[in-house]
Write an enzyme that holds these catalytic residues in place. Structure first.
Site, PDB file in Angstrom:
ATOM      1  N   LYS A 251       4.626  12.179  -2.357  1.00  0.00           N
ATOM      2  CA  LYS A 251       5.425  11.028  -1.901  1.00  0.00           C
ATOM      3  C   LYS A 251       6.389  11.515  -0.823  1.00  0.00           C
ATOM      4  O   LYS A 251       7.207  12.400  -1.085  1.00  0.00           O
ATOM      5  CB  LYS A 251       6.196  10.424  -3.082  1.00  0.00           C
ATOM      6  CG  LYS A 251       7.030   9.206  -2.698  1.00  0.00           C
ATOM      7  CD  LYS A 251       7.617   8.545  -3.928  1.00  0.00           C
ATOM      8  CE  LYS A 251       8.503   7.376  -3.567  1.00  0.00           C
ATOM      9  NZ  LYS A 251       9.095   6.750  -4.752  1.00  0.00           N
TER      10      LYS A 251
ATOM     11  N   GLY B 183       0.820  -1.223   0.000  1.00  0.00           N
ATOM     12  CA  GLY B 183       0.000   0.000   0.000  1.00  0.00           C
ATOM     13  C   GLY B 183       0.844   1.258   0.000  1.00  0.00           C
ATOM     14  O   GLY B 183       2.067   1.214   0.102  1.00  0.00           O
TER      15      GLY B 183
ATOM     16  N   ASP C 168       4.550  -4.323  -7.418  1.00  0.00           N
ATOM     17  CA  ASP C 168       3.926  -3.111  -6.863  1.00  0.00           C
ATOM     18  C   ASP C 168       4.529  -1.850  -7.460  1.00  0.00           C
ATOM     19  O   ASP C 168       4.031  -0.744  -7.206  1.00  0.00           O
ATOM     20  CB  ASP C 168       4.038  -3.087  -5.329  1.00  0.00           C
ATOM     21  CG  ASP C 168       5.468  -3.264  -4.848  1.00  0.00           C
ATOM     22  OD1 ASP C 168       6.065  -4.299  -5.148  1.00  0.00           O
ATOM     23  OD2 ASP C 168       5.989  -2.334  -4.196  1.00  0.00           O
TER      24      ASP C 168
ATOM     25  N   ASP D 294       8.705   5.113   8.158  1.00  0.00           N
ATOM     26  CA  ASP D 294       8.393   6.392   8.809  1.00  0.00           C
ATOM     27  C   ASP D 294       7.529   7.295   7.940  1.00  0.00           C
ATOM     28  O   ASP D 294       7.243   8.429   8.302  1.00  0.00           O
ATOM     29  CB  ASP D 294       9.698   7.114   9.190  1.00  0.00           C
ATOM     30  CG  ASP D 294      10.610   7.310   7.973  1.00  0.00           C
ATOM     31  OD1 ASP D 294      10.167   7.054   6.838  1.00  0.00           O
ATOM     32  OD2 ASP D 294      11.771   7.713   8.163  1.00  0.00           O
ATOM     33  N   GLY D 295       7.157   6.799   6.760  1.00  0.00           N
ATOM     34  CA  GLY D 295       6.285   7.590   5.889  1.00  0.00           C
ATOM     35  C   GLY D 295       6.997   8.714   5.158  1.00  0.00           C
ATOM     36  O   GLY D 295       6.375   9.484   4.428  1.00  0.00           O
TER      37      GLY D 295
ATOM     38  N   ARG E 162       4.089  14.111  -7.498  1.00  0.00           N
ATOM     39  CA  ARG E 162       4.142  13.488  -8.814  1.00  0.00           C
ATOM     40  C   ARG E 162       2.765  13.395  -9.450  1.00  0.00           C
ATOM     41  O   ARG E 162       1.748  13.501  -8.756  1.00  0.00           O
ATOM     42  CB  ARG E 162       4.869  12.149  -8.756  1.00  0.00           C
ATOM     43  CG  ARG E 162       4.453  11.242  -7.644  1.00  0.00           C
ATOM     44  CD  ARG E 162       5.320   9.990  -7.616  1.00  0.00           C
ATOM     45  NE  ARG E 162       4.656   8.966  -6.833  1.00  0.00           N
ATOM     46  CZ  ARG E 162       5.131   7.755  -6.663  1.00  0.00           C
ATOM     47  NH1 ARG E 162       6.264   7.379  -7.233  1.00  0.00           N
ATOM     48  NH2 ARG E 162       4.467   6.874  -5.941  1.00  0.00           N
TER      49      ARG E 162
ATOM     50  N   ARG F 154       3.871   5.821   2.110  1.00  0.00           N
ATOM     51  CA  ARG F 154       4.371   7.196   2.313  1.00  0.00           C
ATOM     52  C   ARG F 154       3.886   8.116   1.196  1.00  0.00           C
ATOM     53  O   ARG F 154       4.451   9.177   0.967  1.00  0.00           O
ATOM     54  CB  ARG F 154       5.885   7.203   2.366  1.00  0.00           C
ATOM     55  CG  ARG F 154       6.548   6.488   1.202  1.00  0.00           C
ATOM     56  CD  ARG F 154       8.015   6.678   1.272  1.00  0.00           C
ATOM     57  NE  ARG F 154       8.711   5.843   0.310  1.00  0.00           N
ATOM     58  CZ  ARG F 154       9.972   5.995   0.016  1.00  0.00           C
ATOM     59  NH1 ARG F 154      10.664   6.957   0.585  1.00  0.00           N
ATOM     60  NH2 ARG F 154      10.555   5.208  -0.847  1.00  0.00           N
TER      61      ARG F 154
ATOM     62  N   ARG G 132      -1.357   0.179  -9.852  1.00  0.00           N
ATOM     63  CA  ARG G 132      -0.245  -0.755 -10.113  1.00  0.00           C
ATOM     64  C   ARG G 132      -0.775  -2.164 -10.331  1.00  0.00           C
ATOM     65  O   ARG G 132      -1.920  -2.458  -9.953  1.00  0.00           O
ATOM     66  CB  ARG G 132       0.669  -0.777  -8.878  1.00  0.00           C
ATOM     67  CG  ARG G 132       1.240   0.580  -8.536  1.00  0.00           C
ATOM     68  CD  ARG G 132       1.349   0.781  -7.020  1.00  0.00           C
ATOM     69  NE  ARG G 132       1.640   2.185  -6.730  1.00  0.00           N
ATOM     70  CZ  ARG G 132       2.866   2.677  -6.604  1.00  0.00           C
ATOM     71  NH1 ARG G 132       3.895   1.881  -6.667  1.00  0.00           N
ATOM     72  NH2 ARG G 132       3.055   3.962  -6.402  1.00  0.00           N
TER      73      ARG G 132
ATOM     74  N   ASP H   2       7.908   4.753  -9.781  1.00  0.00           N
ATOM     75  CA  ASP H   2       8.690   4.539  -8.558  1.00  0.00           C
ATOM     76  C   ASP H   2      10.189   4.488  -8.841  1.00  0.00           C
ATOM     77  O   ASP H   2      10.813   3.419  -8.865  1.00  0.00           O
ATOM     78  CB  ASP H   2       8.237   3.267  -7.815  1.00  0.00           C
ATOM     79  CG  ASP H   2       7.044   3.570  -6.927  1.00  0.00           C
ATOM     80  OD1 ASP H   2       6.497   4.687  -7.012  1.00  0.00           O
ATOM     81  OD2 ASP H   2       6.656   2.689  -6.141  1.00  0.00           O
TER      82      ASP H   2
HETATM   83  P1  AMP Z   1       9.308   0.996  -2.673  1.00  0.00           P
HETATM   84  O1  AMP Z   1      10.476   0.111  -2.419  1.00  0.00           O
HETATM   85  O2  AMP Z   1       9.604   2.475  -2.500  1.00  0.00           O
HETATM   86  O3  AMP Z   1       8.605   0.708  -3.953  1.00  0.00           O
HETATM   87  O4  AMP Z   1       8.260   0.680  -1.495  1.00  0.00           O
HETATM   88  C1  AMP Z   1       7.718  -0.585  -1.231  1.00  0.00           C
HETATM   89  C2  AMP Z   1       6.668  -0.458  -0.169  1.00  0.00           C
HETATM   90  O5  AMP Z   1       7.236   0.047   1.033  1.00  0.00           O
HETATM   91  C3  AMP Z   1       5.511   0.464  -0.502  1.00  0.00           C
HETATM   92  O6  AMP Z   1       4.365  -0.030   0.108  1.00  0.00           O
HETATM   93  C4  AMP Z   1       5.949   1.765   0.121  1.00  0.00           C
HETATM   94  O7  AMP Z   1       4.873   2.610   0.409  1.00  0.00           O
HETATM   95  C5  AMP Z   1       6.605   1.267   1.396  1.00  0.00           C
HETATM   96  N1  AMP Z   1       7.626   2.192   1.890  1.00  0.00           N
HETATM   97  C6  AMP Z   1       8.842   2.461   1.357  1.00  0.00           C
HETATM   98  N2  AMP Z   1       9.497   3.368   2.101  1.00  0.00           N
HETATM   99  C7  AMP Z   1       8.682   3.696   3.125  1.00  0.00           C
HETATM  100  C8  AMP Z   1       8.780   4.568   4.230  1.00  0.00           C
HETATM  101  N3  AMP Z   1       9.865   5.311   4.448  1.00  0.00           N
HETATM  102  N4  AMP Z   1       7.724   4.642   5.074  1.00  0.00           N
HETATM  103  C9  AMP Z   1       6.640   3.913   4.882  1.00  0.00           C
HETATM  104  N5  AMP Z   1       6.472   3.054   3.862  1.00  0.00           N
HETATM  105  C10 AMP Z   1       7.480   2.944   2.990  1.00  0.00           C
HETATM  106 MG    MG Z   2       7.088   1.272  -4.776  1.00  0.00          MG
END
Ligand code: AMP
Ligand code: MG
Length: 509
Positions: A132, A114, A275, A144-145, A195, A117, A202, A285
Site C-alpha cells: 500500500k 479500485g 469499499d 499520487d498512488g 499488508r 495505491r 471488499r 483500511d
Molecule cells: P481510502 O479512503 O484510503 O479507503 O481510499 C479510497 C479510494 O481512494 C481507493 O480507491 C484508494 O485506492 C484511493 N486512494 C486513496 N488515496 C490515494 C492516493 N494517494 N493515490 C491514489 N489513490 C488513492
Molecule cells: Mg480504502
C-alpha cells in the site's frame, strides 16, 4: 560523501592481508508464490508494477506476520525484502496487480474506485501480500498512488494491535520509508506498508460488477469467494439451498462479529465506506481510526466526517447499511428479495448476541448466566458516558477490583460515586447469583491494559519523522501483548495527555 570528508583515514593498501573478510549476507530462500485471485482473469484487475521508492529504509517489521508467511529471520532482515516491498526489486514468482472495485462513500454511490495505491503481489502460505503506497495504478484517479509515513505507521501498528486483541483484521508485515516528499495538507514523506490477509476482496468488488450489469463476472467472483473462504455455502441447510443467500448470511455473520468486537473494545474505524468493508469480516483500511479515551458513545474520530455518519455508536447500523449495499449487489445471483432480506435480518440479533457475549466476558460473568445482564451493561455504559470515564482504564481497574474484591480504585474513576456504588451493588448481586463460576483472572485476559491510543501513535510517528524508528518497534512489542502487565510500559497504560484531545485525523493520508 568521500570518506576523507568524514575525517576517516582511508587505507589504500588493498593487499589481501589487510582486507577484512567480506560480510556474508545469507541468501534468502526461494519463495513459493501463488496468486489465485490473478487466475480469475483480467476482468478483475490490471497488471501493474510498483513504482520504486528511492533509498528505502526499514521503519517497522512484524516477526509474527513474517512467520505466517513462512518468511524466516534471514528474509526479514534481508536487503532483498527491503527492496522488494519498496517496489525496487521484482521478486521471482510475483505478478503484481491492481484490482478494480467501486463503492458507496459516506452513503453516496461513488462509482469506480479500485486499488489506487495498492498492489497485490501474490500469495504466500495461502495469504495475499499487498503493498500500500507503491505508486500510481490505473485506478489512482487524482491521487499520487503514495501513502505517507504517518498513515503507514498507524496502519502497521493497528493491524498488529487489533490481532493481538483478538479482533478479526488484516495483518501487516512491515513499513518501509523514504525521504521522497509527498504533498498532503503539509509536505510529508512516502512510505509503503506491506499488508497481509487471506483476501483483500471488499463489498465494493461485488458492487462494481453488479452496478455494471456484468453478471457473469459477478458470479465468477462470488463462486471464487465461496469456494475458497465459505465452502459451507455450497450446500446450505437454510435459504432453500440458495448458495448466494447463504454467502450473504455468512458475510453478515462475520461482519456482525467484527463490529461487536469494535464496540466492546472501544474501537472507532472512522471510514466505513463499502469499499473499506472486507468480504471476510476483517477490519480493513486503517485510516483515521481511534480507540476511545474517555467513554463517549457519539465520538467521531474522522475529522472530515462532519455529519458523524461514522461515529462510534453508529458503527453497527452502518455495518448493517453496508450489508444492504452488498445484498443489492448480490441480488442478481440470489434472485429472491425475500431470501436476501432473510439473510440481512440476521445482522442485528447476531451483533447483539456477540456484543453481549463480549461484554459479559469483560464483566467476568458467564455468557448464559441465570440473569440477563443487558440492563446492567446499559446502565454501566450510561455511567461511564456521563462521567467521561476512560474506557480502557475503567475495564482494567474493574478486573483488578474483581480479582482483589476491592473496588476503591474503580470508585475513584467516577465523579458520581453514589451512582457507582449503586451499580456496584447490583453487579455484586449478579456475581453472587452466578455463583462466581468464572475464573476471575480471566477478566485480566479479556480487558486489555494497553490499546493503541492516538497519542501513542503520534509520539512514535514524530520520532520516526526524525529517523528514530525505535519507538515504532517498541510500541509494536507492547501492543502485541496487550493483556500482559509489562511494568516497563506502565506509562503507555495511563491517561492520555491533555494534547491528545486536540489530535485531528482526517481521511487524507
Ligand atoms: P481510502 O479512503 O484510503 O479507503 O481510499 C479510497 C479510494 O481512494 C481507493 O480507491 C484508494 O485506492 C484511493 N486512494 C486513496 N488515496 C490515494 C492516493 N494517494 N493515490 C491514489 N489513490 C488513492
Ligand atoms: Mg480504502
Amino acid at each position: 560523501m568521500p570518506l576523507q570528508t568524514l575525517g576517516l583515514k582511508v587505507n589504500r593498501d588493498n593487499s589481501a592481508m589487510h582486507r577484512l573478510p567480506p560480510t556474508v549476507q545469507p541468501e534468502p530462500s526461494v519463495l513459493p508464490w501463488d496468486n489465485r485471485f490473478q487466475q480469475l482473469g483480467t476482468h478483475f484487475y490490471t497488471p501493474t508494477l510498483p513504482q520504486p521508492l528511492p533509498a528505502p529504509y526499514w521503519v517497522g517489521r512484524s516477526p509474527q506476520t513474517a512467520a505466517l508467511l513462512g518468511l524466516d529471520a534471514i528474509w526479514l532482515g534481508s536487503d532483498k525484502l527491503l527492496q522488494a516491498v519498496s517496489g525496487n526489486l521484482p521478486l521471482h514468482g510475483t505478478e503484481p496487480l491492481a484490482s478494480v472495485y467501486s463503492g458507496h462513500q459516506f452513503g453516496q454511490w461513488a462509482g469506480q474506485l479500485g486499488d489506487g495505491r495498492a498492489l497485490l503481489l501474490g500469495e504466500l502460505n495461502g495469504l495475499e501480500v499487498q503493498l500500500k503506497g507503491s505508486g500510481l495504478t490505473p485506478y489512482s484517479r487524482r491521487g499520487d498512488g503514495r501513502a505517507v509515513l504517518r498513515s503507514s505507521i498507524r496502519e502497521f501498528l493497528c493491524s498488529e494491535a487489533m490481532h493481538a486483541l483478538g479482533i478479526p483484521t488484516t495483518r501487516a508485515l512491515c513499513v518501509t520509508g523514504s525521504d521522497l516528499p509527498v504533498r498532503r495538507e503539509s509536505m510529508e514523506t512516502a512510505a509503503v506498508v506491506t499488508r497481509v490477509a487471506p483476501s483483500f476482496i471488499r463489498f465494493g468488488h461485488f458492487e462494481h460488477f453488479s452496478a455494471r450489469g456484468q453478471i457473469p463476472a459477478l458470479r465468477t467472483l462470488a463462486d471464487y469467494v465461496i469456494d475458497r473462504y465459505y465452502p459451507a455455502c455450497k450446500t446450505p441447510a437454510q435459504f432453500n439451498g440458495n448458495t448466494y443467500a447463504a454467502l450473504l448470511q455468512a458475510v453478515t455473520e462475520r461482519t456482525a462479529q467484527m463490529v461487536a468486537h469494535w464496540q466492546a473494545v472501544g474501537f472507532c474505524h472512522g471510514v466505513m465506506n463499502t469499499d473499506n468493508m472486507s468480504i471476510l469480516g476483517l477490519t480493513l483500511d486503517y485510516g483515521p481510526f481511534a480507540f476511545l479515551d474517555a467513554y463517549h458513545p457519539g465520538h467521531i474520530c474522522n475529522h472530515s466526517d462532519h455529519a458523524g455518519r461514522y461515529a462510534f455508536d453508529a458503527q453497527p447500523d452502518i455495518a448493517h447499511w453496508n450489508l444492504y449495499a452488498l445484498a443489492q449487489a448480490l441480488l442478481p445471483l440470489i434472485e429472491s428479495q425475500h431470501l436476501a432480506v432473510q439473510a440481512l435480518d440476521t445482522f442485528k440479533p447476531l451483533c447483539d448476541q456477540h456484543y453481549q457475549r463480549l461484554m459479559c466476558a469483560k464483566l467476568g460473568l458467564p455468557a448464559k448466566g441465570p440473569t440477563d445482564p443487558t440492563v446492567l451493561i446499559d446502565d454501566l455504559l450510561a455511567l461511564l458516558a456521563r462521567d467521561r470515564v476512560d474506557y480502557t482504564i475503567f475495564w482494567r481497574s474493574l478486573s483488578h477490583g474483581r480479582v482483589q474484591n476491592q473496588y476503591e480504585a474503580v470508585r475513584d474513576r467516577f465523579i458520581d460515586r453514589l451512582a457507582w456504588d449503586t451499580w456496584l451493588l447490583r453487579y455484586q448481586e449478579l456475581i453472587a447469583l452466578d455463583g462466581q463460576a468464572l475464573e476471575t483472572n480471566l477478566m485480566l485476559k479479556t480487558n486489555p491494559k494497553f490499546v493503541l491510543r492516538n497519542y501513542l501513535c503520534e509520539e512514535a510517528i514524530e520520532a520516526a519523522q526524525q529517523q528514530d524508528f525505535s519507538a515504532v518497534q517498541r510500541l509494536l512489542n507492547v501492543m502485541t501483548h496487550p493483556f500482559d502487565e509489562q511494568p516497563d510500559a506502565q506509562a503507555m497504560a495511563g491517561y492520555p495527555p491533555d494534547w491528545a484531545s486536540r489530535i485531528e485525523i482526517s481521511c487524507s493520508s
